[in-house]
Scaffold this motif. Structure first.
Motif, PDB file in Angstrom:
ATOM      1  N   MET A  10       0.827  -1.206   0.000  1.00 60.05           N
ATOM      2  CA  MET A  10       0.000   0.000   0.000  1.00 60.05           C
ATOM      3  C   MET A  10       0.863   1.258   0.000  1.00 60.05           C
ATOM      4  SD  MET A  10      -3.017  -1.266   2.607  1.00 60.05           S
ATOM      5  CE  MET A  10      -3.283   0.352   3.223  1.00 60.05           C
ATOM      6  N   ALA A  11       1.917   1.269   0.805  1.00 64.80           N
ATOM      7  CA  ALA A  11       2.795   2.438   0.865  1.00 64.80           C
ATOM      8  C   ALA A  11       3.523   2.635  -0.462  1.00 64.80           C
ATOM      9  CB  ALA A  11       3.789   2.293   2.007  1.00 64.80           C
ATOM     10  N   ALA A  12       3.956   1.543  -1.068  1.00 64.85           N
ATOM     11  CA  ALA A  12       4.651   1.639  -2.357  1.00 64.85           C
ATOM     12  C   ALA A  12       3.722   2.172  -3.441  1.00 64.85           C
ATOM     13  CB  ALA A  12       5.210   0.277  -2.758  1.00 64.85           C
ATOM     14  N   SER A  13       2.470   1.741  -3.424  1.00 61.83           N
ATOM     15  CA  SER A  13       1.528   2.250  -4.433  1.00 61.83           C
ATOM     16  C   SER A  13       1.249   3.731  -4.224  1.00 61.83           C
ATOM     17  CB  SER A  13       0.221   1.445  -4.416  1.00 61.83           C
ATOM     18  OG  SER A  13      -0.561   1.758  -3.281  1.00 61.83           O
ATOM     19  N   GLY A  14       1.193   4.166  -2.968  1.00 62.26           N
ATOM     20  CA  GLY A  14       1.005   5.587  -2.674  1.00 62.26           C
ATOM     21  C   GLY A  14       2.189   6.411  -3.146  1.00 62.26           C
ATOM     22  N   MET A  15       3.401   5.895  -2.944  1.00 65.01           N
ATOM     23  CA  MET A  15       4.590   6.617  -3.411  1.00 65.01           C
ATOM     24  C   MET A  15       4.613   6.707  -4.930  1.00 65.01           C
ATOM     25  SD  MET A  15       7.710   5.542  -0.859  1.00 65.01           S
ATOM     26  CE  MET A  15       7.561   3.793  -1.112  1.00 65.01           C
ATOM     27  N   GLN A 100       4.676  16.114  -2.386  1.00 63.60           N
ATOM     28  CA  GLN A 100       5.919  15.785  -1.695  1.00 63.60           C
ATOM     29  C   GLN A 100       5.640  15.304  -0.276  1.00 63.60           C
ATOM     30  OE1 GLN A 100       8.529  19.121  -1.150  1.00 63.60           O
ATOM     31  NE2 GLN A 100      10.132  17.893  -0.207  1.00 63.60           N
ATOM     32  N   ARG A 101       4.755  16.016   0.420  1.00 65.63           N
ATOM     33  CA  ARG A 101       4.427  15.624   1.797  1.00 65.63           C
ATOM     34  C   ARG A 101       3.739  14.250   1.826  1.00 65.63           C
ATOM     35  NH1 ARG A 101       7.444  19.371   2.638  1.00 65.63           N
ATOM     36  NH2 ARG A 101       6.953  21.290   3.695  1.00 65.63           N
ATOM     37  N   SER A 102       2.862  14.002   0.890  1.00 66.87           N
ATOM     38  CA  SER A 102       2.181  12.701   0.828  1.00 66.87           C
ATOM     39  C   SER A 102       3.176  11.591   0.516  1.00 66.87           C
ATOM     40  CB  SER A 102       1.082  12.728  -0.230  1.00 66.87           C
ATOM     41  OG  SER A 102       0.092  13.647   0.114  1.00 66.87           O
ATOM     42  N   TYR A 103       4.115  11.870  -0.385  1.00 69.14           N
ATOM     43  CA  TYR A 103       5.152  10.891  -0.712  1.00 69.14           C
ATOM     44  C   TYR A 103       5.982  10.568   0.533  1.00 69.14           C
ATOM     45  CZ  TYR A 103       8.949   8.601  -3.222  1.00 69.14           C
ATOM     46  OH  TYR A 103       9.877   7.687  -3.659  1.00 69.14           O
ATOM     47  N   GLU A 104       6.375  11.613   1.282  1.00 68.35           N
ATOM     48  CA  GLU A 104       7.165  11.408   2.492  1.00 68.35           C
ATOM     49  C   GLU A 104       6.396  10.601   3.533  1.00 68.35           C
ATOM     50  OE1 GLU A 104       8.187  15.372   3.658  1.00 68.35           O
ATOM     51  OE2 GLU A 104       9.763  15.543   2.135  1.00 68.35           O
ATOM     52  N   ALA A 105       5.103  10.844   3.665  1.00 71.77           N
ATOM     53  CA  ALA A 105       4.290  10.091   4.614  1.00 71.77           C
ATOM     54  C   ALA A 105       4.228   8.617   4.223  1.00 71.77           C
ATOM     55  CB  ALA A 105       2.880  10.673   4.689  1.00 71.77           C
ATOM     56  N   ASN A 106       4.058   8.338   2.938  1.00 70.52           N
ATOM     57  CA  ASN A 106       4.052   6.950   2.469  1.00 70.52           C
ATOM     58  C   ASN A 106       5.418   6.303   2.656  1.00 70.52           C
ATOM     59  OD1 ASN A 106       1.404   6.154   1.321  1.00 70.52           O
ATOM     60  ND2 ASN A 106       1.710   8.008   0.131  1.00 70.52           N
ATOM     61  N   LEU A 107       6.479   7.075   2.466  1.00 68.38           N
ATOM     62  CA  LEU A 107       7.831   6.557   2.658  1.00 68.38           C
ATOM     63  C   LEU A 107       8.065   6.174   4.113  1.00 68.38           C
ATOM     64  CD1 LEU A 107      10.585   5.980   1.375  1.00 68.38           C
ATOM     65  CD2 LEU A 107      11.205   8.355   1.837  1.00 68.38           C
ATOM     66  N   LYS A 108       7.581   7.010   5.041  1.00 70.77           N
ATOM     67  CA  LYS A 108       7.719   6.684   6.464  1.00 70.77           C
ATOM     68  C   LYS A 108       6.926   5.437   6.822  1.00 70.77           C
ATOM     69  CE  LYS A 108       8.908  11.247   8.133  1.00 70.77           C
ATOM     70  NZ  LYS A 108       8.551  12.384   8.959  1.00 70.77           N
ATOM     71  N   MET A 109       5.719   5.315   6.249  1.00 69.56           N
ATOM     72  CA  MET A 109       4.918   4.126   6.496  1.00 69.56           C
ATOM     73  C   MET A 109       5.621   2.877   5.951  1.00 69.56           C
ATOM     74  SD  MET A 109       0.932   3.491   5.581  1.00 69.56           S
ATOM     75  CE  MET A 109       0.921   2.409   4.178  1.00 69.56           C
ATOM     76  N   PHE A 110       6.207   3.002   4.769  1.00 66.65           N
ATOM     77  CA  PHE A 110       6.940   1.894   4.165  1.00 66.65           C
ATOM     78  C   PHE A 110       8.119   1.499   5.050  1.00 66.65           C
ATOM     79  CE2 PHE A 110      10.078  -0.017   1.370  1.00 66.65           C
ATOM     80  CZ  PHE A 110       9.316  -0.857   0.579  1.00 66.65           C
ATOM     81  N   ASP A 111       8.859   2.496   5.536  1.00 66.20           N
ATOM     82  CA  ASP A 111      10.024   2.223   6.368  1.00 66.20           C
ATOM     83  C   ASP A 111       9.619   1.562   7.681  1.00 66.20           C
ATOM     84  OD1 ASP A 111      12.851   2.344   6.770  1.00 66.20           O
ATOM     85  OD2 ASP A 111      12.490   3.963   8.222  1.00 66.20           O
ATOM     86  N   GLN A 112       8.518   2.009   8.276  1.00 67.57           N
ATOM     87  CA  GLN A 112       8.034   1.395   9.518  1.00 67.57           C
ATOM     88  C   GLN A 112       7.658  -0.068   9.294  1.00 67.57           C
ATOM     89  OE1 GLN A 112       8.761   2.376  12.245  1.00 67.57           O
ATOM     90  NE2 GLN A 112       7.420   3.911  13.107  1.00 67.57           N
ATOM     91  N   ALA A 113       6.941  -0.337   8.226  1.00 69.42           N
ATOM     92  CA  ALA A 113       6.541  -1.719   7.929  1.00 69.42           C
ATOM     93  C   ALA A 113       7.774  -2.580   7.652  1.00 69.42           C
ATOM     94  CB  ALA A 113       5.593  -1.745   6.737  1.00 69.42           C
ATOM     95  N   ARG A 114       8.763  -2.014   6.972  1.00 67.98           N
ATOM     96  CA  ARG A 114       9.996  -2.755   6.694  1.00 67.98           C
ATOM     97  C   ARG A 114      10.726  -3.076   7.992  1.00 67.98           C
ATOM     98  NH1 ARG A 114      14.987  -1.729   6.737  1.00 67.98           N
ATOM     99  NH2 ARG A 114      14.707   0.508   7.029  1.00 67.98           N
ATOM    100  N   GLN A 115      10.821  -2.108   8.899  1.00 62.98           N
ATOM    101  CA  GLN A 115      11.482  -2.337  10.178  1.00 62.98           C
ATOM    102  C   GLN A 115      10.738  -3.378  11.010  1.00 62.98           C
ATOM    103  OE1 GLN A 115      11.928   1.419  12.141  1.00 62.98           O
ATOM    104  NE2 GLN A 115      13.432   2.189  10.669  1.00 62.98           N
ATOM    105  N   MET A 116       9.411  -3.332  10.979  1.00 66.67           N
ATOM    106  CA  MET A 116       8.625  -4.324  11.719  1.00 66.67           C
ATOM    107  C   MET A 116       8.821  -5.716  11.133  1.00 66.67           C
ATOM    108  SD  MET A 116       5.191  -2.060  12.375  1.00 66.67           S
ATOM    109  CE  MET A 116       4.221  -3.379  13.045  1.00 66.67           C
ATOM    110  N   THR A 117       8.877  -5.813   9.812  1.00 67.71           N
ATOM    111  CA  THR A 117       9.113  -7.108   9.165  1.00 67.71           C
ATOM    112  C   THR A 117      10.492  -7.636   9.534  1.00 67.71           C
ATOM    113  OG1 THR A 117       7.713  -6.406   7.326  1.00 67.71           O
ATOM    114  CG2 THR A 117       9.120  -8.301   6.940  1.00 67.71           C
ATOM    115  N   GLN A 118      11.490  -6.765   9.523  1.00 69.47           N
ATOM    116  CA  GLN A 118      12.847  -7.161   9.878  1.00 69.47           C
ATOM    117  C   GLN A 118      12.904  -7.633  11.334  1.00 69.47           C
ATOM    118  OE1 GLN A 118      15.656  -3.998   9.354  1.00 69.47           O
ATOM    119  NE2 GLN A 118      17.392  -5.404   9.239  1.00 69.47           N
ATOM    120  N   SER A 119      12.219  -6.945  12.226  1.00 66.79           N
ATOM    121  CA  SER A 119      12.182  -7.354  13.634  1.00 66.79           C
ATOM    122  C   SER A 119      11.492  -8.704  13.789  1.00 66.79           C
ATOM    123  CB  SER A 119      11.448  -6.311  14.475  1.00 66.79           C
ATOM    124  OG  SER A 119      12.127  -5.097  14.454  1.00 66.79           O
TER     125      SER A 119
END
Length: 126
Positions: A10-15, A100-119
């Motif tokens: 979802m975050a990738a599609s938003g970006m 730009q702000r929407s892209y950054e918000a999706n990027l943060k969501m993507f990064d959070q999900a990636r960190q949770m998956t890694q954990s």
């Protein structure tokens, strides 16, 4: 696990959709002084898989073009006017900032999900 992967999708599609929007905004800004140029607009729509977003069709803004008086211009008619563009730079800059702000918000969501998956993977390895 599936929920984490779905949030990455979802975050990738938003970006991707915001990147497309930014591309059209920059085309509008680049062509602000092009005679006869109509501003491009786009909307977002839900993708067929549900939950993700995609860029909708690109439409041309059909609002009235600005009449410019320049009798020496090659495109000028017998009254000395020619059609400018209907691009308003203030609106385009505001749209660019919003994208730009929407892209950054999706990027943060993507990064959070990636960190949770890694954990989660680290926990499963133990």
């Amino acid at each position: 696990m599936a929920d984490l992967l779905q949030s990455l999708t979802m975050a990738a599609s938003g970006m991707e959709a915001q990147a497309m929007r930014l591309r059209h905004v920059s085309e509008n800004i680049a062509n602000a002084d092009t005679p006869g140029y109509h501003r491009k607009t786009m909307s977002f729509q839900e993708a067929m898989d549900g939950g993700t977003v995609e860029a909708g069709p690109v439409r041309l803004d059909r609002s009235e073009l600005v009449k410019i008086y320049d009798p020496g211009h090659p495109l000028a008619d017998e009254t000395g006017h020619y059609d400018g563009s209907n691009v308003d730079l203030v609106i385009e800059i505001a749209d660019a900032r919003e994208a730009q702000r929407s892209y950054e918000a999706n990027l943060k969501m993507f990064d959070q999900a990636r960190q949770m998956t890694q954990s989660l993977f680290e926990l499963l390895r133990r």
